[in-house]
Design a protein around this motif. Structure first.
Motif, mmCIF file in Angstrom:
data_model
loop_
_atom_site.group_PDB
_atom_site.id
_atom_site.type_symbol
_atom_site.label_atom_id
_atom_site.label_comp_id
_atom_site.label_asym_id
_atom_site.label_seq_id
_atom_site.Cartn_x
_atom_site.Cartn_y
_atom_site.Cartn_z
ATOM 1 N N GLY B 244 0.829 -1.198 0.000
ATOM 2 C CA GLY B 244 0.000 0.000 0.000
ATOM 3 C C GLY B 244 0.859 1.242 0.000
ATOM 4 N N VAL B 246 2.273 4.437 2.368
ATOM 5 C CA VAL B 246 2.383 4.922 3.746
ATOM 6 C C VAL B 246 2.147 6.430 3.768
ATOM 7 C CG1 VAL B 246 3.903 5.237 5.705
ATOM 8 C CG2 VAL B 246 3.927 3.091 4.434
ATOM 9 N N GLU B 247 1.266 6.857 4.624
ATOM 10 C CA GLU B 247 0.976 8.296 4.728
ATOM 11 C C GLU B 247 0.865 8.684 6.186
ATOM 12 O OE1 GLU B 247 -2.460 9.201 2.407
ATOM 13 O OE2 GLU B 247 -1.553 8.213 0.653
ATOM 14 N N LEU B 249 -1.386 10.360 8.349
ATOM 15 C CA LEU B 249 -2.742 10.889 8.418
ATOM 16 C C LEU B 249 -2.912 11.645 9.742
ATOM 17 C CD1 LEU B 249 -4.432 7.653 7.075
ATOM 18 C CD2 LEU B 249 -3.835 9.720 5.807
ATOM 19 N N ALA B 254 -0.118 5.697 8.753
ATOM 20 C CA ALA B 254 -0.838 4.463 8.413
ATOM 21 C C ALA B 254 -0.471 4.010 7.017
ATOM 22 C CB ALA B 254 -2.345 4.685 8.500
ATOM 23 N N LEU B 255 -0.667 2.699 6.787
ATOM 24 C CA LEU B 255 -0.489 2.155 5.444
ATOM 25 C C LEU B 255 -1.856 2.115 4.813
ATOM 26 C CD1 LEU B 255 1.569 0.518 3.531
ATOM 27 C CD2 LEU B 255 0.393 -1.495 4.420
ATOM 28 N N ARG B 256 -1.982 2.815 3.681
ATOM 29 C CA ARG B 256 -3.291 2.833 3.036
ATOM 30 C C ARG B 256 -3.396 1.651 2.088
ATOM 31 N NH1 ARG B 256 -6.513 7.723 2.126
ATOM 32 N NH2 ARG B 256 -4.953 8.900 0.958
ATOM 33 N N THR B 257 -4.287 0.701 2.422
ATOM 34 C CA THR B 257 -4.448 -0.473 1.558
ATOM 35 C C THR B 257 -5.833 -0.430 0.955
ATOM 36 O OG1 THR B 257 -5.473 -1.888 3.196
ATOM 37 C CG2 THR B 257 -3.070 -1.790 3.212
ATOM 38 N N GLY B 260 -8.623 -0.451 3.504
ATOM 39 C CA GLY B 260 -8.646 0.599 4.513
ATOM 40 C C GLY B 260 -7.272 0.747 5.131
ATOM 41 N N PRO B 261 -7.077 1.764 5.917
ATOM 42 C CA PRO B 261 -5.757 2.059 6.477
ATOM 43 C C PRO B 261 -5.381 1.094 7.611
ATOM 44 C CG PRO B 261 -7.391 3.622 7.263
ATOM 45 C CD PRO B 261 -8.113 2.727 6.307
ATOM 46 N N ALA B 263 -2.899 1.204 10.827
ATOM 47 C CA ALA B 263 -2.101 2.174 11.588
ATOM 48 C C ALA B 263 -0.691 1.629 11.797
ATOM 49 C CB ALA B 263 -2.767 2.424 12.937
ATOM 50 N N GLY B 295 -9.147 -2.133 11.532
ATOM 51 C CA GLY B 295 -7.835 -2.332 10.901
ATOM 52 C C GLY B 295 -7.560 -3.768 10.513
#
Ligand SMILES: Nc1ncnc2c1ncn2[C@@H]1O[C@H](COP(=O)(O)OP(=O)(O)OP(=O)(O)O)[C@@H](O)[C@H]1O
Ligand SMILES: [Mg+2]
Lengths: 316, 351, 286
Positions: B244, B246-247, B249, B254-257, B260-261, B263, B295
């Motif tokens: 995913g 990584v951002e 937020l 969190a890793l956005r997949t 859903g994210p 954490a 999650g």
């Protein structure tokens, strides 16, 4: 101080290294060089001489004299019936020889592979014909096949109860029609052991497991032979088909002794023809020209074998 | 004193770069394992150290001595080859003797060393046999004996156990480790078997494609893999990766997949920042549940491997990716069930 | 099980008869009294073994049980001399062939170098050249060099056949040997000493076969010998034997001289069959 001594040692080691450690290429050339020279000497010279000779007309009036005739000898050969007859005889002799030698060789190999007791004795007997000289083989086969001394006369007359010279009848195996096949049989007798032993070496590398697998799959003997035994032998079979082909095409001594090209010229192969031309008729030019036709035939058929068979083996 | 120092080693065959760049220091007496997949340059590296291949550039020091340009015999090393290669036409004893034939070891000393090696490796009964008549384990011992009679500064071994069956390998491994410890000789051992590497090595060098991926103790390699390659290569069953973006937020990184994210702990994020795109979690650090929690990631049970004490559940997500989860024996799941994975983020790695 | 071993035995019998009949048929004649040897039809076996021929061929007279006397064969000198020459020629051909081909085929099997393919082709080509085609050029050259009628000339010409043929055989053999070269280098052998002290002992089976094949070739060679040394003091056994070929009244002597030429070959064949079975040529074709 220490580092300088060390540097010196290193340097010496480097020099020593240079002295003893040749590169692969240098070492290979060192090993191969004498042979290259040898080959040039013993192959290039006679081949070159033969090419020159094939374009000469040799006459013996007032000593050995030659005159340049270009491709005349090559043409003369092509227009001669004798030449084409010899080509025919050669082709027949070679094809029968190769087929027989390979089949008999394969049979002997399978036999030796299966036999457990007395293997060394059997092996020694089987290889005997190959250790025999071709002239010796020629003497033997002639002695065996002739009417006077032959095995056929002996056996048939004995069976018919005719034991005195005046009642007995000669049965000769030598005839104009069959002589080429008989020669091929004798040649195969001589070559088959070689084929057999190399095939045997190859057979030994086939894992026993494969035969178990064949048993599980309920293959019959013939299917087992085709699917298990034969495939790994293919390369050796190809190599030895090529070898027996070349050796049979080159063969002279056996034919020379056993049939001397006869009866008539029924078994005058190309080798016999060019021997006869050179040493009996002193027609050196024509003989040399024919020897090149023979060489082309040998190389051509070996290449053909490779293209139609050997190359396919490489692909797989 | 240092054992083996390799500095900026490069090696190419024509335009194939077998080793792109390698720098490695192996302290004296250390058992160093070179681990990597087939064709990554392990043998090439070892051959360079042994002097069987000339280096393209770089230097090699053994026992503090620069041996880069010395022939193998002058390097004070002993080597055990792939599948414990021996001279096939010589008996075990003659094979061992060959090691000393071209050295200036006196007859008495040679005999003493050979007797010693024969004793340590317990090969007295096979001394008169040729390699063809020995078992794989016996060949391996003879090859070891051949190596240790040299009293070398370093042992180099190229997959000596590779041709043996699993049981034999397992029994020889601790012996080899014990022998090396007893002799205290610096050793480089090449293998593509991670279990061999983890159990034998004081130091592991993971290689891939002619490059060093990571150098470290087995612990470091396993717990702190430096690259995704190392993480995936080490550990069985292998690590799982969630892909995913990584951002950072508002409620933490969190890793956005696509599900859903997920954490991510702050300390992980601080190390990798936004460059990371996959989250690695070992199978034993994932829980699975039948109910969705915050999650968690959905997955369908694809297969279950029962290992006795525990089981590996193999899950597929909707895109068909594999995930492996280690669970206890009475997990109660069956193939085809829909579940949700909860990775233990304190044990996760970012790549 | 019974049936297979029975048919195996039968097959072995057929193979043995096929192999031995031509040899037996003439060799039996050595032990048949000269009068009976030319009898028609020929006897199937020597019912009254008679040893005149085997004595006469070595130059000894013989008196049999009936008091008949048999004089030494006129050709016995040639046969004995031929035997000596054959031993000399075969010995040197074998030694020189080995000295040349062992390093050569090793280099071909183990190293890549420029011109390797071309050289291999040249060797294969010279296997294909029929000896009759090179006979005249060699004859003329040898006349100029004074080599006709000498053992040296015969040795050289035998080498032109044995070297390419045996090289070709050994290359495949060397390729199949385990690659112990790196091991040898670590043990401190230079390339040359690796060849001498490691590879040659390791390859002794193949080298033995190569030696035997060269020996047999030289021992049995006939075409070159008849042209180059026949009728000279350097005549080899085959040419001496050919002196009996057309002496029909005395097949016993022909047979006895064949015995002489066959016995060494048969002994050698015994060793050959032990080694040759290890000569697996199969290799992944490149
Ligand atoms: N002599 C050579 N000539 C050309 N390329 C080579 C040579 N030796 C090795 N290579 C190449 O170098 C690379 C590394 O080879 P190497 O043998 O070191 O791999 P490895 O890690 O030991 O693999 P394996 O586990 O299969 O033994 C490979 O891509 C190989 O093809
Ligand atoms: Mg390797």
């Amino acid at each position: 101080m220490a580092s300088r001594a060390e540097a010196r040692i290193q340097n010496e080691a480097k020099l020593a290294l240079k002295r003893i450690e040749l590169s692969n290429r240098q070492f290979a050339m060192l090993l191969a060089l004498p042979v290259i020279l040898f080959l040039v000497m013993v192959m290039a010279y006679p081949m070159g001489y033969a090419i020159w000779l094939s374009m000469q007309e040799v006459s013996f009036f007032g000593g050995f004299r030659t005159s340049f005739v270009g491709i005349e000898n090559y043409r003369e050969a092509l227009y001669s019936d004798n030449f084409w007859w010899s080509v025919r005889v050669t082709v027949q002799f070679v094809s029968v020889s190769v087929v027989l030698a390979m089949l008999i060789g394969l049979g002997l190999a399978l036999l030796m592979h299966r036999v457990r007791r007395g293997r060394a004795l059997l092996g020694t007997i089987i290889i005997l014909p190959w250790s025999m000289s071709l002239y010796g083989a020629g003497v033997m086969w002639q002695y065996l096949a002739r009417g006077q001394s032959g095995v056929a006369s002996s056996l048939i007359n004995r069976m018919l109860g005719r034991t005195t010279p005046d009642t007995a009848v000669e049965y000769s195996l030598i005839s104009s029609e069959q002589i080429v096949n008989l020669l091929a049989l004798g040649n195969a007798w001589n070559l088959a052991p070689l084929v057999a032993f190399f095939l045997l070496a190859n057979l030994k590398t086939i894992p026993e497991r494969l035969y178990d697998l064949a048993r599980v799959d309920r293959l019959n003997i013939w299917q087992r032979f085709l699917n298990v035994t034969l495939p790994p032998l293919q390369y050796t079979l190809f190599v030895f088909t090529t070898i027996t082909l070349i050796l049979s095409m080159k063969l002279l001594d056996f034919i020379f002794v056993m049939s001397a090209g006869g009866p008539g010229d029924a078994s005058a192969t190309l080798t016999f023809r060019l021997f006869d031309l050179a040493f009996r008729q002193s027609n050196y030019g024509l003989s040399a020209a024919i020897s090149f036709y023979l060489l082309f035939l040998i190389i051509g058929s070996a290449l053909a074998l490779f293209f139609f068979w050997g190359r396919r083996l490489e692909d797989t | 004193m240092s054992g083996i120092e390799i500095t900026n080693l490069r090696k190419s065959f024509g335009n194939v770069k077998a080793i792109e760049e390698m720098t490695l220091t192996i302290p004296n007496g250390v058992f160093c394992v070179i681990l990597g997949p087939s064709g990554c340059g392990k043998s090439t590296m070892l051959n360079c150290v042994a002097g069987l291949e000339d280096v393209t550039s770089g230097t090699i020091k053994i026992g503090g001595r620069d041996v880069t340009n010395l022939p193998p015999h002058a390097r004070d090393i002993a080597m055990v080859f792939q599948s414990s290669l021996l001279y096939p036409h010589l008996t075990a004893l003659q094979n061992v003797r060959m090691s000393l034939k071209n050295s200036d070891t006196g007859a008495v000393e040679a005999k003493r060393r050979i007797d010693h090696a024969v004793g340590i490796l317990e090969i007295a009964s096979v001394l008169d046999k040729k390699p063809g008549a020995m078992s794989g384990g016996q060949r391996q011992r003879v090859a070891m004996a051949k190596a240790i009679v040299r009293n070398p500064t370093a042992f180099l071994m190229d997959e000596p156990l590779a041709a043996l069956d699993a049981a034999l390998r397992q029994s020889l491994r601790p012996e080899l480790a014990a022998l090396q410890r007893q002799l205290g000789t610096t050793t480089i051992f090449v293998t593509h078997d991670q279990v061999e590497a983890m159990t034998l090595g004081d130091l592991i060098v993971v290689m891939n494609d002619g490059r060093v991926e990571q150098i470290g103790t087995p612990d470091e390699i396993y717990n702190n893999p430096a690259t995704k390659f190392v993480a995936a290569f080490i550990g069985s069953p292998p690590m799982n990766f969630f892909e995913g973006q990584v951002e950072d937020l508002n409620n933490g990184p969190a890793l956005r997949t696509q599900y859903g994210p997920i954490a991510i702990p702050r300390h992980l994020f601080d190390r990798m920042g936004g460059r990371a795109h996959s989250l690695g979690v070992r199978p034993q650090h994932i829980d699975i549940n039948r109910t969705k929690t915050d999650g968690s990631i959905p997955g369908t049970v694809f297969a279950i491997e029962n290992l006795g004490k525990e089981s590996v559940i193999i899950l597929h997500d909707t895109a068909g990716h594999d995930y492996r989860v280690l669970v206890g024996p009475d997990h109660g799941y069956s193939v085809g069930e829909s579940t949700y994975m909860c990775p233990d983020l304190s044990q996760a790695h970012l790549f | 099980m019974r049936r297979t071993s029975l048919s195996l035995g039968l097959a072995a019998l057929v193979a043995v008869i096929w192999t031995l009949l031509p040899i037996y048929w003439i060799l039996k004649t050595a032990f048949i009294a000269p009068v009976d040897a030319v009898a028609f039809p020929a006897p199937l076996w020597p019912s009254n073994p008679h040893f005149a021929a085997v004595h006469n061929i070595f130059g000894f007279g013989y008196t049999d049980a009936d008091g008949r006397e048999f004089l030494p064969a006129g050709q016995s000198k040639q046969v004995i001399n031929g035997l000596k020459n054959s031993v000399i020629v075969a010995f040197f051909v074998t030694i020189i062939t080995l000295l040349i081909i062992v390093p050569l085929s090793y280099a071909f099997a183990r190293f890549e170098f420029r011109g390797k393919t071309a050289l291999l082709m040249a060797i294969l080509f010279s296997v294909a050249v029929p000896p009759v085609s090179t006979l005249i050029p060699f004859y003329i050259l040898f006349v100029k060099l004074g080599l006709t009628g000498t053992a040296l000339g015969l040795i050289i010409i035998n080498l032109t056949i044995t070297v390419p043929f045996v090289t070709w055989m050994l290359i495949g053999y060397f390729r199949n040997l385990p690659a112990v070269e790196p091991l040898a280098r670590v043990d401190g052998f230079s390339r040359l000493s690796t060849l001498i002290f490691i590879v040659i002992p390791m390859a002794r089976s193949g080298i033995a076969v190569a030696a035997i094949v060269s020996f047999l070739f030289a021992w049995n060679e006939f075409v070159f010998a008849t042209q180059l040394v026949n009728g000279t003091p350097a005549a080899t056994l085959p040419t001496a034997v050919s002196g009996f070929l057309f002496l029909q009244p005395q097949p016993g002597l022909l047979s006895a001289s064949l015995w002489i030429s066959i016995i060494p070959a048969a002994l050698v064949a015994f060793f050959l069959q032990r080694h040759i079975a290890e000569m697996n040529l199969v290799e992944p074709v490149k």
